[in-house]
Design an enzyme around this catalytic site. Sequence first.
Site, PDB file in Angstrom:
ATOM      1  N   HIS A 124    -125.676  -7.269  46.306  1.00 20.30           N
ATOM      2  CA  HIS A 124    -124.541  -8.207  46.319  1.00 20.30           C
ATOM      3  C   HIS A 124    -123.341  -7.580  45.603  1.00 20.30           C
ATOM      4  O   HIS A 124    -122.202  -7.701  46.047  1.00 20.30           O
ATOM      5  CB  HIS A 124    -124.900  -9.504  45.587  1.00 20.30           C
ATOM      6  CG  HIS A 124    -125.768 -10.450  46.368  1.00 20.30           C
ATOM      7  ND1 HIS A 124    -125.458 -10.873  47.642  1.00 20.30           N
ATOM      8  CD2 HIS A 124    -126.927 -11.075  46.039  1.00 20.30           C
ATOM      9  CE1 HIS A 124    -126.394 -11.726  48.057  1.00 20.30           C
ATOM     10  NE2 HIS A 124    -127.296 -11.856  47.113  1.00 20.30           N
TER      11      HIS A 124
ATOM     12  N   HIS B 127    -121.488  -5.251  47.718  1.00 16.08           N
ATOM     13  CA  HIS B 127    -120.688  -5.999  48.689  1.00 16.08           C
ATOM     14  C   HIS B 127    -119.325  -6.344  48.076  1.00 16.08           C
ATOM     15  O   HIS B 127    -118.296  -6.304  48.740  1.00 16.08           O
ATOM     16  CB  HIS B 127    -121.455  -7.272  49.068  1.00 16.08           C
ATOM     17  CG  HIS B 127    -121.073  -7.878  50.382  1.00 16.08           C
ATOM     18  ND1 HIS B 127    -121.538  -9.099  50.787  1.00 16.08           N
ATOM     19  CD2 HIS B 127    -120.267  -7.460  51.380  1.00 16.08           C
ATOM     20  CE1 HIS B 127    -121.046  -9.403  51.973  1.00 16.08           C
ATOM     21  NE2 HIS B 127    -120.255  -8.423  52.359  1.00 16.08           N
TER      22      HIS B 127
ATOM     23  N   HIS C  18    -131.710  -6.249  44.528  1.00 17.95           N
ATOM     24  CA  HIS C  18    -131.122  -7.327  45.328  1.00 17.95           C
ATOM     25  C   HIS C  18    -129.723  -7.693  44.809  1.00 17.95           C
ATOM     26  O   HIS C  18    -128.749  -7.688  45.563  1.00 17.95           O
ATOM     27  CB  HIS C  18    -132.046  -8.554  45.278  1.00 17.95           C
ATOM     28  CG  HIS C  18    -131.541  -9.734  46.038  1.00 17.95           C
ATOM     29  ND1 HIS C  18    -131.996 -10.054  47.300  1.00 17.95           N
ATOM     30  CD2 HIS C  18    -130.599 -10.672  45.737  1.00 17.95           C
ATOM     31  CE1 HIS C  18    -131.360 -11.133  47.727  1.00 17.95           C
ATOM     32  NE2 HIS C  18    -130.504 -11.533  46.801  1.00 17.95           N
ATOM     33  N   GLU C  19    -129.649  -7.990  43.527  1.00 18.31           N
ATOM     34  CA  GLU C  19    -128.357  -8.403  42.970  1.00 18.31           C
ATOM     35  C   GLU C  19    -127.353  -7.259  42.986  1.00 18.31           C
ATOM     36  O   GLU C  19    -126.152  -7.473  43.156  1.00 18.31           O
ATOM     37  CB  GLU C  19    -128.526  -8.964  41.554  1.00 18.31           C
ATOM     38  CG  GLU C  19    -129.387 -10.230  41.482  1.00 18.31           C
ATOM     39  CD  GLU C  19    -128.921 -11.344  42.411  1.00 18.31           C
ATOM     40  OE1 GLU C  19    -127.717 -11.418  42.718  1.00 18.31           O
ATOM     41  OE2 GLU C  19    -129.779 -12.143  42.848  1.00 18.31           O
TER      42      GLU C  19
HETATM   43 ZN   LIG Z   1    -129.108 -13.060  47.063  1.00 23.34          ZN
END
Ligand SMILES: [Zn+2]
Length: 684
Positions: A479, A482, A475-476
């Site tokens: 990010h 991104h 998940h991280e």
């Molecule tokens: Zn998040």
Amino acid sequence: MPSTKTVDLAAHPLTAWQGPLGLPDFAHIGDSDFSPVFDAALTAHEAEIDAIAGNKDAPTIENTLAALELGGEALDHVSSIFWCRAGAYTNETIQALERDISPKMSRHFSAISMNEKLFARIDDLYQRREHLGLDAETLRVLEKTWKGFVRSGAKLDAEGKKRLARINEELSSLGTAFGQNVLADERDWALFLDEADLAGLPDFLKSSMAEAAEMRGQKGRYAVTLSRSIYEPFTTFSERRDLREIAFKAFTMRGQNGGASDNTEVVRDMLKLRAEKAELLGYASFAALKLDDTMAKTPKAVHDLLDPVWEKALEKAAADQKELERLAAQAGSNEKFAAWDWRFYQEKLRAEKFAFDEAELKPYLQLDRVIDACFDVATKLFGITFEEKKGIVAWHPDARVFVVKNADGSERALFLADYFARPSKRSGAWMSALKSGYKLGNGSKPVIYNIMNFAKPPAGEPALLSVDEAKTLFHEFGHALHGMLTDVTWPSVAGTSVSRDFVELPSQLYEHWLTVPAVLEKHALHVKTGKPMPKALLDKMLATRTFGAGFATVEFTSSALIDMAYHARPDAPAEPLRFEAETLEKLDMPDTIAMRHRTPHFGHVFSGDGYSAGYYSYMWSEVLDADAFAAFEETGDPFNPALAERLRKNIYAAGGSKDPEELYTAFRGKMPSPEAMMVKRGLV
Ligand SMILES: [Zn+2]
């Protein structure tokens, strides 16, 4: 106050980054450096703003918008290092500074947004925007900047500005009071138990309850507290129905117990002020104001998502309740099934249906191999590669440094990661940037980091992760991608600078690749035998994921619907708690499930502004990620190259350079429907 003249921002290691790979020279940064450098950097930024606002030349994109975006570099640099330290490696000096710096920063930035001469120049450009020959990204940045000023009250007359400032101030102290009241109720309530009262409780819970009792001066006993990490397992496992009922009632009444910590009036006042603020700024409701710069845009769009989900969740929960009532009857209970029975019998049902222990998976999830898996997926999807640089000093010896390269070997970004828990790190997991990536001016290469809180293994042993921890890592890292794949001109739309209901798409989507069979076969290898995870084990793990979806979805969606009900009306209810009860009745809320967050302790919505009229965002992002991954599944190839390229270009690289709806449609060919999310949750 130390003289700012003594700080040379062009040479100080906090602001002029001259360490290896262009990182800050962490080895030469002392805790006592932050305060004088902050003061000097704030002063320098003020001077830059004054120069832009006072420029005698007519406003141009170059001398106004670009100057504004590129200004404050020293402040950005010292801030990013400071907030990294405050989260990941703090101490008393840093904490004291934090209390000092937060209000300084907020005064600084609100002075900028209230600067009339500055706004006049932005407004001049905005009025002429159609005739300036701007590219789409620049036009969008100009519009966003203008709107930001207007939403901060730049167009109000003196009276209006004064009133808005007063409202903001009051809202901010009410928000603080709200949070502190909930904390007080949570702190003041405890149910002390003895050995004989612990029937059914697992060891991990007993030991945290023992610790909680000891902290409250009752060594040798066990405390049920209102912290979710104790309350939820207690009501899940305790065989004592009477105690479950006591705990349930205390938990759902947080913030509504009368006396000094009661939030009833705080909520009423906040809703009134929010409605007034929206009206002052020319919006139909507070929700309309808050949603204006999101992907959803309007309360109607939020309801178009939540309403059908609500119907399905009610059906699923009703069916589940029948099964739980059957179990309760079998267990000899002749009481009416109640809200404090739900988690308890649901756990019994889970044990009956899935005889399966998550601990069996752990030996297959070695931290270093999960990191490899993260990198490998990024290479397959986006062509970037990762090379670790050992021996570089970052903020803490545990932090690791990676150079990220494009397919042609050119350098794209730096990625830093700090995986292990320690007392100086706050809990949780997050991504942030030391520097964001953009092309304006001399341009900037992104320097992105991930912070985790995995238990550090004894020296020489590999760290093993739970499935949830491995998911968090993906998940991280989503990010982080991104931030690292960003390919925009303007700093204010770089990387994760997107709306609240869009920002979790890159991260939640990336989680899906963890359980792609080809990824697990290659990277989920048993720590002792080196054999890949058996498929049967994986299937069992995946099957438990949708269990209990009716309960979880009713819990969540009822809170999201109440949040919208409060804020999508032009005025404020005179008695918010009565309004909550009436709204729930209209929604046919089952009395056997409580809202995940009831009004008097709904911190997302009332302890500050962050998720007011925004609690729906979590589900909105889930709709996007489920639908986006379904796009890959539909092609039969989880790494489909054409689709991966569209994903890179429109989602991971685009930042906030375009409207999120436009970006998503460019990737997927259409807007998402909630179907894939409801399938993922097991509602259909
Ligand atoms: Zn998040």
